[in-house]
Motif scaffolding. Structure first.
Motif, PDB file in Angstrom:
ATOM      1  N   ARG A 197     -61.467  56.428 -18.289  1.00  9.51           N
ATOM      2  CA  ARG A 197     -61.127  56.254 -19.485  1.00  9.51           C
ATOM      3  C   ARG A 197     -61.883  55.593 -20.584  1.00  9.51           C
ATOM      4  NH1 ARG A 197     -54.540  57.182 -20.967  1.00  9.51           N
ATOM      5  NH2 ARG A 197     -54.470  59.470 -20.224  1.00  9.51           N
ATOM      6  N   GLY A 198     -62.668  54.554 -19.781  1.00  7.73           N
ATOM      7  CA  GLY A 198     -63.707  53.866 -20.138  1.00  7.73           C
ATOM      8  C   GLY A 198     -63.202  52.875 -20.503  1.00  7.73           C
ATOM      9  N   GLN A 199     -62.020  52.659 -20.141  1.00  8.98           N
ATOM     10  CA  GLN A 199     -61.225  50.988 -20.834  1.00  8.98           C
ATOM     11  C   GLN A 199     -61.012  50.093 -20.069  1.00  8.98           C
ATOM     12  OE1 GLN A 199     -57.189  52.975 -20.670  1.00  8.98           O
ATOM     13  NE2 GLN A 199     -56.888  53.404 -22.752  1.00  8.98           N
ATOM     14  N   ASP A 200     -61.342  48.205 -20.424  1.00  7.70           N
ATOM     15  CA  ASP A 200     -60.896  47.832 -20.394  1.00  7.70           C
ATOM     16  C   ASP A 200     -59.644  47.347 -18.543  1.00  7.70           C
ATOM     17  OD1 ASP A 200     -63.231  46.827 -20.751  1.00  7.70           O
ATOM     18  OD2 ASP A 200     -62.761  45.575 -22.873  1.00  7.70           O
ATOM     19  N   LEU A 201     -59.768  46.929 -18.568  1.00  9.93           N
ATOM     20  CA  LEU A 201     -58.308  46.336 -16.757  1.00  9.93           C
ATOM     21  C   LEU A 201     -57.415  45.420 -17.514  1.00  9.93           C
ATOM     22  CD1 LEU A 201     -60.540  46.229 -13.417  1.00  9.93           C
ATOM     23  CD2 LEU A 201     -60.128  48.588 -14.849  1.00  9.93           C
ATOM     24  N   VAL A 202     -56.707  46.204 -16.980  1.00 13.81           N
ATOM     25  CA  VAL A 202     -55.365  44.975 -17.209  1.00 13.81           C
ATOM     26  C   VAL A 202     -54.714  44.012 -16.261  1.00 13.81           C
ATOM     27  CG1 VAL A 202     -53.459  44.767 -18.568  1.00 13.81           C
ATOM     28  CG2 VAL A 202     -55.101  46.752 -19.373  1.00 13.81           C
ATOM     29  N   GLU A 203     -54.992  43.010 -16.512  1.00 13.79           N
ATOM     30  CA  GLU A 203     -54.211  41.527 -15.326  1.00 13.79           C
ATOM     31  C   GLU A 203     -53.073  41.710 -15.006  1.00 13.79           C
ATOM     32  OE1 GLU A 203     -56.148  39.950 -13.122  1.00 13.79           O
ATOM     33  OE2 GLU A 203     -57.699  40.754 -14.129  1.00 13.79           O
ATOM     34  N   PRO A 204     -52.453  42.049 -14.121  1.00 11.92           N
ATOM     35  CA  PRO A 204     -50.718  42.196 -13.747  1.00 11.92           C
ATOM     36  C   PRO A 204     -50.078  41.566 -14.876  1.00 11.92           C
ATOM     37  CG  PRO A 204     -52.294  41.311 -11.865  1.00 11.92           C
ATOM     38  CD  PRO A 204     -52.972  42.146 -12.634  1.00 11.92           C
ATOM     39  N   ASP A 205     -49.429  41.808 -14.484  1.00  8.55           N
ATOM     40  CA  ASP A 205     -48.039  40.180 -15.820  1.00  8.55           C
ATOM     41  C   ASP A 205     -46.563  39.573 -14.328  1.00  8.55           C
ATOM     42  OD1 ASP A 205     -46.924  38.787 -17.362  1.00  8.55           O
ATOM     43  OD2 ASP A 205     -46.619  39.796 -18.800  1.00  8.55           O
ATOM     44  N   PRO A 206     -47.300  38.549 -14.182  1.00  2.36           N
ATOM     45  CA  PRO A 206     -46.066  38.115 -12.865  1.00  2.36           C
ATOM     46  C   PRO A 206     -44.476  38.117 -13.559  1.00  2.36           C
ATOM     47  CG  PRO A 206     -47.115  36.691 -13.634  1.00  2.36           C
ATOM     48  CD  PRO A 206     -48.008  37.326 -14.405  1.00  2.36           C
ATOM     49  N   ASN A 207     -43.763  38.176 -14.711  1.00  2.00           N
ATOM     50  CA  ASN A 207     -42.875  38.067 -15.273  1.00  2.00           C
ATOM     51  C   ASN A 207     -42.144  39.583 -15.577  1.00  2.00           C
ATOM     52  OD1 ASN A 207     -43.148  35.559 -15.623  1.00  2.00           O
ATOM     53  ND2 ASN A 207     -44.472  36.112 -17.510  1.00  2.00           N
ATOM     54  N   LEU A 208     -42.875  40.605 -15.133  1.00  2.00           N
ATOM     55  CA  LEU A 208     -42.378  41.901 -15.294  1.00  2.00           C
ATOM     56  C   LEU A 208     -41.794  42.609 -14.021  1.00  2.00           C
ATOM     57  CD1 LEU A 208     -44.919  43.575 -17.843  1.00  2.00           C
ATOM     58  CD2 LEU A 208     -43.250  41.695 -18.737  1.00  2.00           C
ATOM     59  N   SER A 209     -41.045  43.138 -14.239  1.00  2.00           N
ATOM     60  CA  SER A 209     -40.547  43.795 -13.056  1.00  2.00           C
ATOM     61  C   SER A 209     -41.894  45.226 -12.253  1.00  2.00           C
ATOM     62  CB  SER A 209     -39.566  44.937 -13.593  1.00  2.00           C
ATOM     63  OG  SER A 209     -40.342  45.873 -13.774  1.00  2.00           O
ATOM     64  N   HIS A 210     -42.013  45.205 -11.433  1.00  2.00           N
ATOM     65  CA  HIS A 210     -42.734  46.164 -10.845  1.00  2.00           C
ATOM     66  C   HIS A 210     -43.305  47.320 -12.097  1.00  2.00           C
ATOM     67  CE1 HIS A 210     -45.108  47.007  -7.195  1.00  2.00           C
ATOM     68  NE2 HIS A 210     -44.561  48.496  -7.391  1.00  2.00           N
ATOM     69  N   ALA A 211     -41.656  48.229 -11.936  1.00  2.00           N
ATOM     70  CA  ALA A 211     -42.088  49.345 -12.336  1.00  2.00           C
ATOM     71  C   ALA A 211     -42.842  48.913 -14.257  1.00  2.00           C
ATOM     72  CB  ALA A 211     -40.570  50.518 -13.101  1.00  2.00           C
ATOM     73  N   GLU A 212     -42.472  48.251 -14.549  1.00  2.00           N
ATOM     74  CA  GLU A 212     -42.683  47.873 -15.847  1.00  2.00           C
ATOM     75  C   GLU A 212     -43.982  47.226 -15.724  1.00  2.00           C
ATOM     76  OE1 GLU A 212     -41.142  45.091 -19.958  1.00  2.00           O
ATOM     77  OE2 GLU A 212     -40.649  44.431 -18.205  1.00  2.00           O
ATOM     78  N   ASN A 213     -44.223  46.259 -15.199  1.00  2.00           N
ATOM     79  CA  ASN A 213     -45.880  46.054 -14.956  1.00  2.00           C
ATOM     80  C   ASN A 213     -46.736  46.905 -14.440  1.00  2.00           C
ATOM     81  OD1 ASN A 213     -48.147  43.634 -14.021  1.00  2.00           O
ATOM     82  ND2 ASN A 213     -48.177  44.743 -11.818  1.00  2.00           N
ATOM     83  N   PHE A 214     -45.966  47.631 -13.984  1.00  2.00           N
ATOM     84  CA  PHE A 214     -47.374  48.981 -13.711  1.00  2.00           C
ATOM     85  C   PHE A 214     -47.815  49.790 -14.896  1.00  2.00           C
ATOM     86  CE2 PHE A 214     -47.874  52.590  -9.986  1.00  2.00           C
ATOM     87  CZ  PHE A 214     -49.232  52.311 -10.005  1.00  2.00           C
ATOM     88  N   PHE A 253     -47.564  48.852 -18.208  1.00  2.00           N
ATOM     89  CA  PHE A 253     -48.205  47.879 -18.136  1.00  2.00           C
ATOM     90  C   PHE A 253     -49.445  47.806 -18.224  1.00  2.00           C
ATOM     91  CE2 PHE A 253     -49.667  43.037 -18.489  1.00  2.00           C
ATOM     92  CZ  PHE A 253     -50.298  43.404 -20.105  1.00  2.00           C
ATOM     93  N   MET A 254     -49.521  47.688 -17.669  1.00  2.00           N
ATOM     94  CA  MET A 254     -51.363  48.174 -17.138  1.00  2.00           C
ATOM     95  C   MET A 254     -52.370  49.011 -16.571  1.00  2.00           C
ATOM     96  SD  MET A 254     -51.374  45.696 -13.005  1.00  2.00           S
ATOM     97  CE  MET A 254     -50.612  46.824 -12.086  1.00  2.00           C
ATOM     98  N   LEU A 255     -51.302  50.347 -16.817  1.00  2.00           N
ATOM     99  CA  LEU A 255     -51.763  51.383 -17.366  1.00  2.00           C
ATOM    100  C   LEU A 255     -51.929  51.288 -18.678  1.00  2.00           C
ATOM    101  CD1 LEU A 255     -52.588  54.549 -16.726  1.00  2.00           C
ATOM    102  CD2 LEU A 255     -50.125  54.788 -17.195  1.00  2.00           C
ATOM    103  N   HIS A 256     -51.259  51.272 -19.689  1.00  2.00           N
ATOM    104  CA  HIS A 256     -51.455  50.907 -21.639  1.00  2.00           C
ATOM    105  C   HIS A 256     -52.147  49.796 -21.580  1.00  2.00           C
ATOM    106  CE1 HIS A 256     -50.154  54.954 -20.675  1.00  2.00           C
ATOM    107  NE2 HIS A 256     -48.821  54.760 -20.337  1.00  2.00           N
ATOM    108  N   GLY A 257     -51.754  48.756 -21.674  1.00  6.56           N
ATOM    109  CA  GLY A 257     -51.728  47.747 -22.013  1.00  6.56           C
ATOM    110  C   GLY A 257     -51.207  47.301 -22.867  1.00  6.56           C
ATOM    111  N   GLU A 258     -49.627  47.245 -23.152  1.00  3.74           N
ATOM    112  CA  GLU A 258     -49.269  47.365 -23.788  1.00  3.74           C
ATOM    113  C   GLU A 258     -47.333  47.420 -23.293  1.00  3.74           C
ATOM    114  OE1 GLU A 258     -48.556  51.412 -26.474  1.00  3.74           O
ATOM    115  OE2 GLU A 258     -49.625  49.694 -26.961  1.00  3.74           O
TER     116      GLU A 258
END
Length: 370
Positions: A135-152, A154-159
């Motif tokens: 999609r031409g978007q910047d990559l989002v680093e994983p957030d260790p404070n989020l659950s596995h599904a929530e982080n998935f 978050f990395m997809l949408h950036g929010e």
């Protein structure tokens, strides 16, 4: 020698991981009903259950979540590879190659489950990178404070995703964790039985899952609903497709002779997400296809399977259709690696037979006389 095409009803090992009752439409992980796990558990707890054979204590689960979170980051050269090839390549090919690259850096010796945790933690990072690159978007680093599904998500949408989205994603991953001896799990075991490494086994699993008759069916089911376009077109579409000898995507299963329990669970999440995301008509189309399909095919034991509604759930969560199989792989890797670990405890090289039907004793003819 009896020929069993597709190895149907051929057992290759004993297992305590998953049990399927195809006649009654029941599925159990380590003896626990998926209905209970989908209602009360979460992906990390189920992954722990699948790998270690028991539900974790609170402390065990906290330590396990922390370990998985620490393993999410992908090496820079793998992220660079994903950015370079993702725009035009099949997402499953990118994921398969990225996992293979992970194996280059990890010793072949060591605990299978520890390596499985690394792979499982990193695969969502790779999948999110694939879609964002396309999609031409910047990559989002994983957030260790989020659950596995929530982080998935978050990395997809950036929010940060909504609680509904997180729960839907978590349940979807949980329901795809394992399904006994399917094609991709068998492919993993064939490789593992040669005493190859776990990364090679997972690569084989991804390769098998890529096929439209296995992991690719969820995206095909979603495309089917989009093609129909309106609830008013459903009956004509279904009748036309079946009369021309085509399959109704998302229908039928080698094991289930009634509705797949995972489809029943995901139907409710698809309904909720579709209402919230303005996709109500798409869900109505899916429901109508289900009703008409069961009416026509149900007496033959052909009912909706997990792919029927999972594609709609993934679509509502913001995943592109051709990325759906990589989500499937990101969950099923838990089952793949658990079965490999179980099989290697009593390993035997998998070497089936073929029934020869060709000629014998043919005379070799020199090339100038042919």
């Amino acid at each position: 020698m009896e020929l069993k095409k597709g190895l149907e009803d051929v057992a290759i090992k004993e297992t305590s991981i998953t049990f399927i009752d195809g006649e009654l439409g029941r599925l159990y992980y380590r003896g626990y009903s998926v209905y209970d796990l989908a209602s009360f558990s979460n992906f990390e707890e189920v992954a722990y259950l699948i790998w270690y054979g028991k539900l974790p204590t609170r402390k065990e689960l906290e330590d396990f979540r922390k370990l998985m979170a620490e393993e999410r980051k992908v090496p820079d050269h793998i992220s660079s590879f994903v950015r370079q090839v993702s725009r035009n390549a099949n997402p499953m090919d990118v994921l398969r190659t990225a996992v293979s690259m992970m194996g280059l850096e990890d010793s072949r010796d060591g605990d299978t489950i520890q390596k499985a945790i690394k792979i499982t933690s990193k695969m969502p990072t790779i999948v999110a990178q694939i879609q964002r690159t396309r999609r031409g978007q910047d990559l989002v680093e994983p957030d260790p404070n989020l659950s596995h599904a929530e982080n998935f998500l978050f990395m997809l949408h950036g929010e940060k995703p909504s609680s509904t989205d997180v729960r839907s994603m978590d349940v979807s991953l949980t329901l795809h964790v394992d399904h006994e001896m399917n094609a991709s799990t068998f492919a993993c075991l064939v490789v593992a039985s040669t005493l190859s490494d776990i990364y090679s086994s997972v690569v084989a699993g991804i390769s098998a899952l890529k096929g439209p008759l296995h992991g690719g069916a969820n995206s095909e089911a979603l495309k089917q609903f989009l093609e129909i376009g309106s609830p008013d077109n459903v009956e004509k579409y279904v009748l036309s497709r079946l009369s021309s000898g085509q399959r109704l995507m998302g229908f039928g299963h080698r094991v289930y002779k009634t509705m797949d329990p995972r489809a029943k669970i995901l139907r409710e999440y698809a309904k909720q997400l579709s209402t919230e995301k303005g996709l109500g008509e798409l869900f109505e189309i899916a429901q109508r296809v289900e009703e008409i399909g069961i009416k026509i095919l149900g007496n033959r034991g052909i009912y909706p399977n997990v792919d029927f509604y999972s594609g709609l759930v993934f679509y509502a969560l913001g995943f592109d259709p051709d990325v759906f199989p990589t989500i499937f792989a990101s969950a099923r890797v838990v089952g793949w690696t658990a079965h490999v670990d179980e099989y290697l405890k009593d390993n035997k090289l998998i070497r089936p037979k073929a029934i020869y039907v060709g000629d014998l004793g043919r005379r070799y003819v020199p090339i100038d006389e042919r």
